[in-house]
Design a protein around this motif. Structure first.
Motif: not given
Length: 379
Positions: A109-134
């Motif tokens: 899916q070239p038009n979709r951002a990278l999605r990271a699953d991040v555990q920050k303490g007790k909080q679970r986050l979805w963080a997004y990074v542009n794969p073309y620019t970082g």
């Protein structure tokens, strides 16, 4: 013709419908089967309505999530993707003390951002990074994401493990309803296509016609969904009782695990170990000594054997390959479980089967609703 001695639905005129479909007098067995059919439908009815509607959403969860969160999920494709190590460096800069659980690459899916699953303490986050620019695009609470809430409702009623037990019973009711309905109308199943839906008749007969017509159309689908859903809910119950591998609960804090190996180098090694390999997810170790796992599909991927049919495991420190897995070489238990999964979620044929499943799930909604309406009129 229906037996004159059976008054279960004569009071509302539904006996006319039975006279049309049921050519021979009803036997005591038929009456008992019909009673069970009605009980199964009443016990599971409202839950099945919810499951069919949430199932429709989950068929297109990625697309729906993108439409609801365009600023973080969608990107403008560029000429070339940046190294994934750059994206990981960006994530570490934003979350220096958090645990990176996985990185979804969305390779197809070239038009979709990278999605990271991040555990920050007790909080679970979805963080997004542009794969073309970082560049970092934003974050959100994973547990509050609409598609995740829908999945938790569909799979656990938002209250595991109690919800798992309830949905296990609902799955049995759906299977029981399909089997008893098939038995009850066994001699006249195909006549539904000749009779059709008599829209000019009273509502109670229209409900009955719709119930049987769509029930026959979606018969195999209903049986597959009921049987596979029951199987998966039993797996959830087993896991909650300690009978399966434990999964981290929501909000469970874990210390970050240091990783030295380059993800880009590991992706290249994965491709050299699995012909035609396309990586989709990188799972990072959540405990010291655990492997880093790259999951995806090779050239020989069988769509019935799971969403990801190949994986390569690495030592997260040295980058050495420790295991190569191919679903085609797995044991029978693994294959059966993943065939059930693909049959339940309709992923095995791409967009075509998802659209088909969407239509059939709507049929299941109407079948359930009309069954409840027929009961309501008769009560």
């Amino acid at each position: 013709m229906a037996s004159e001695g059976w008054n279960g639905c004569r009071n509302c005129g539904c006996h006319v419908l039975l006279q049309v479909y049921q050519k021979a007098p009803m036997t005591p067995t038929d009456k008992l089967i019909y009673k069970f059919h009605r009980i199964f439908g009443l016990v599971g009815g409202l839950f099945i309505l919810m499951l069919s509607l949430t199932g429709c959403i989950l068929l297109f969860d990625n697309a729906i999530d993108g439409l609801l969160n365009p600023d973080t999920v969608a990107v403008q494709p560029g000429p070339q993707r940046q190294p994934y190590d750059k994206a990981i460096a960006t994530l570490k800069q934003h979350y220096p003390d958090a645990q990176l659980r996985n990185l979804v690459l969305y390779s197809s899916q070239p038009n979709r951002a990278l999605r990271a699953d991040v555990q920050k303490g007790k909080q679970r986050l979805w963080a997004y990074v542009n794969p073309y620019t970082g560049t970092f695009l934003g974050e959100r609470d994973a547990e509050r994401a609409f598609v995740r809430q829908v999945r938790q409702l569909h799979e656990h009623l938002l209250m595991p493990p109690v919800g798992d037990w309830i949905l296990f019973v609902v799955g049995l009711c759906l299977v029981g309803s399909v089997l008893t309905g098939t038995w009850y109308y066994r001699k006249s199943l195909l006549s539904v296509f000749k009779i059709g839906v008599r829209w000019n008749k009273p509502k109670r007969l229209v409900y009955g016609d719709l119930h049987k017509y769509l029930g026959v159309v979606a018969l195999l689908f209903l049986l597959i969904i009921g049987a596979t859903g029951t199987f998966f809910h039993w797996e959830h119950i087993e896991r909650s009782l300690g009978g399966g591998p434990r999964r981290p609960g929501p909000g469970e804090a874990r210390p970050p695990v240091a990783m030295v190996a380059s993800v880009d180098a590991l992706l290249a090694k994965s491709a050299s170990n699995v012909p035609g390999f396309v990586a989709d997810v990188v799972n990072f170790p959540d405990e010291p000594g655990k492997p880093l796992v790259v999951r995806g599909n090779g050239a020989d991927a069988n769509p019935f054997l799971g969403k990801f049919t190949s994986s390569v495991e690495f030592d997260a420190q040295s980058g050495d390959v420790t295991k190569v897995f191919r679903a085609g070489e797995a044991d029978v238990e693994y294959k059966v479980e993943h065939v059930f999964e693909e049959l339940h979620f309709g992923r095995f044929g791409g967009v075509a089967t998802k659209v088909l499943y969407f239509v059939l799930a709507l049929c299941m909604t109407v079948v359930t609703a009309t069954g409840l309406l027929v009961w309501w009129v008769k009560r």
